[in-house]
Write a protein that holds these residues in place. Structure first.
Motif, PDB file in Angstrom:
ATOM      1  N   LYS A 173      46.989  58.593  30.797  1.00  0.00           N
ATOM      2  CA  LYS A 173      46.598  57.178  30.676  1.00  0.00           C
ATOM      3  C   LYS A 173      45.242  56.924  31.324  1.00  0.00           C
ATOM      4  O   LYS A 173      44.349  56.335  30.723  1.00  0.00           O
ATOM      5  N   THR A 174      45.125  57.351  32.578  1.00  0.00           N
ATOM      6  CA  THR A 174      43.908  57.046  33.326  1.00  0.00           C
ATOM      7  C   THR A 174      42.709  57.793  32.752  1.00  0.00           C
ATOM      8  O   THR A 174      41.615  57.212  32.603  1.00  0.00           O
ATOM      9  N   THR A 175      42.916  59.048  32.399  1.00  0.00           N
ATOM     10  CA  THR A 175      41.830  59.835  31.804  1.00  0.00           C
ATOM     11  C   THR A 175      41.351  59.174  30.510  1.00  0.00           C
ATOM     12  O   THR A 175      40.145  59.056  30.264  1.00  0.00           O
ATOM     13  N   LEU A 210      45.320  48.765  36.744  1.00  0.00           N
ATOM     14  CA  LEU A 210      46.564  48.070  37.117  1.00  0.00           C
ATOM     15  C   LEU A 210      47.526  48.994  37.857  1.00  0.00           C
ATOM     16  O   LEU A 210      48.718  48.691  37.948  1.00  0.00           O
ATOM     17  N   ASP A 211      47.004  50.111  38.364  1.00  0.00           N
ATOM     18  CA  ASP A 211      47.859  51.085  39.050  1.00  0.00           C
ATOM     19  C   ASP A 211      47.479  51.136  40.533  1.00  0.00           C
ATOM     20  O   ASP A 211      46.315  51.384  40.855  1.00  0.00           O
ATOM     21  N   PRO A 212      48.455  50.877  41.439  1.00  0.00           N
ATOM     22  CA  PRO A 212      48.156  50.915  42.877  1.00  0.00           C
ATOM     23  C   PRO A 212      47.558  52.253  43.343  1.00  0.00           C
ATOM     24  O   PRO A 212      46.947  52.312  44.405  1.00  0.00           O
ATOM     25  N   GLY A 246      45.055  53.573  42.077  1.00  0.00           N
ATOM     26  CA  GLY A 246      43.607  53.390  42.016  1.00  0.00           C
ATOM     27  C   GLY A 246      42.837  54.560  41.434  1.00  0.00           C
ATOM     28  O   GLY A 246      41.644  54.731  41.711  1.00  0.00           O
ATOM     29  N   ASN A 247      43.479  55.350  40.595  1.00  0.00           N
ATOM     30  CA  ASN A 247      42.792  56.527  40.040  1.00  0.00           C
ATOM     31  C   ASN A 247      41.673  56.160  39.064  1.00  0.00           C
ATOM     32  O   ASN A 247      40.637  56.820  39.036  1.00  0.00           O
ATOM     33  N   ALA A 248      41.880  55.113  38.285  1.00  0.00           N
ATOM     34  CA  ALA A 248      40.826  54.699  37.356  1.00  0.00           C
ATOM     35  C   ALA A 248      39.610  54.188  38.136  1.00  0.00           C
ATOM     36  O   ALA A 248      38.463  54.437  37.773  1.00  0.00           O
ATOM     37  N   ILE A 263      43.027  48.169  29.778  1.00  0.00           N
ATOM     38  CA  ILE A 263      43.901  48.001  30.943  1.00  0.00           C
ATOM     39  C   ILE A 263      44.669  49.296  31.186  1.00  0.00           C
ATOM     40  O   ILE A 263      45.503  49.700  30.365  1.00  0.00           O
ATOM     41  N   ASP A 264      44.376  49.939  32.311  1.00  0.00           N
ATOM     42  CA  ASP A 264      45.065  51.184  32.673  1.00  0.00           C
ATOM     43  C   ASP A 264      46.366  50.820  33.387  1.00  0.00           C
ATOM     44  O   ASP A 264      46.352  50.360  34.527  1.00  0.00           O
ATOM     45  N   CYS A 265      47.501  51.001  32.715  1.00  0.00           N
ATOM     46  CA  CYS A 265      48.798  50.579  33.257  1.00  0.00           C
ATOM     47  C   CYS A 265      49.412  51.640  34.164  1.00  0.00           C
ATOM     48  O   CYS A 265      49.130  52.826  34.018  1.00  0.00           O
TER      49      CYS A 265
HETATM   50 MG    MG Z   1      47.134  56.855  35.870  1.00  0.00          MG
END
Ligand code: MG
Ligand code: ADP
Length: 259
Positions: A15-17, A38-40, A42-44, A123-125
């Motif tokens: 997802k993040t990639t 939107l992910d705690p 914080g990778n994005a 939006i990165d979920c």
């Molecule tokens: Mg991710």
């Protein structure tokens, strides 16, 4: 402004990639793009080259009404696209949102005044079907589902598809599945090819034509805070995400002509 949630309740599926590289590739194509983390985890945010430990404001503040989007967004130094960043603060939002009115519509409301600012919002979920993901799905026009062509991939998909149907029915009539993106693909694997064919049979043209291969340069890029498409432009993974961005731009243009 086209708003897409990148979602799959499984973790580690790309997802993040996909979010970071699509954001960078769209920006390179001249599209004004906002990436919402939107992910705690914080990778994005980190992948876009923004330090999640040093955020004066983040998506957390926006969701809770403590800051406006314009006060919390930053620009990716490497990618040039805007980022609404996230860090561990966001883990608390889930609980804090419970007592708020229209808690699943907070992100949608935050974006309402910004339709002239961007061509694309991604939006990165997080890897769950939580209140955070629900905010992403309620704010979006469509969902992009990255997936690995593995044995259990189809099984997990039905939960997500059902959730999307429920959200469509009860909360967001605009929402639809834009497409499934096959990522970390290994063309030499028989299983991957079989699952890939099953996907095409089940979902037809909802499966994106672009296949993103497994490519180590995409995995290395985040530690440099640079999106893969910029980190090593010649790498197969980077080229696949550039092709994917073109495919997205084409699809969007097709709908616009239909309307
Ligand atoms: Mg991710
Ligand atoms: P998610 O956001 O769904 O948890 P990530 O995008 O963080 O998934 O990907 C999980 C891991 O796989 C990360 O370490 C990432 O760098 C790596 N990865 C993602 N896509 C690829 C790819 N196409 N080739 C190689 N590694 C990848």
């Amino acid at each position: 402004m086209h708003i897409f949630a990148i979602a799959n309740q499984k973790g580690g599926v790309g997802k993040t990639t996909t979010s970071v590289n699509l954001a960078a590739a769209l920006q390179m194509a001249g599209k004004r793009t906002l990436l919402i983390d939107l992910d705690p985890q914080g990778n994005a945010t980190m992948g876009a080259g923004i330090d999640k430990r040093a955020l004066p404001r983040s998506v957390y503040h926006v969701l809770l009404g403590l800051a406006a989007l314009a006060e919390a967004r930053a620009t990716s130094p490497s990618g040039g696209f805007d980022v609404l960043p996230a860090n561990r603060d966001l883990a608390g939002a889930e609980v804090e949102l419970v007592n708020l009115d229209q808690r699943e519509l907070r992100l949608k409301q935050a974006l309402a005044n910004h339709s002239a600012d961007y061509d694309f919002v991604l939006i990165d979920c997080p890897p769950s079907l939580s209140m955070l993901t629900l905010n992403g799905l309620c704010a979006a026009h469509g969902v992009i589902i990255p997936m690995q062509c593995e044995y259990y991939a189809l099984e997990g998909l039905s939960d997500l598809v059902n959730t999307i149907k429920q959200v469509h029915k009860n909360l967001n009539r605009d929402l639809r599945i834009i497409g499934l993106l096959r990522v970390m693909f290994d063309p030499r694997s028989l299983l991957a090819n079989q699952v890939s064919q099953q996907l095409e049979q089940h979902f037809g043209d909802k499966v994106f034509k672009t296949l993103v291969p497994r490519n180590v340069r995409l995995a290395e890029a985040p530690s440099h805070g640079v999106p893969g498409v910029l980190f090593d432009k010649a790498a197969k993974g980077a080229q696949a995400y550039m092709t994917f961005a073109s495919e997205m731009i084409e699809r969007v243009a097709t709908w616009e002509n239909e309307q």
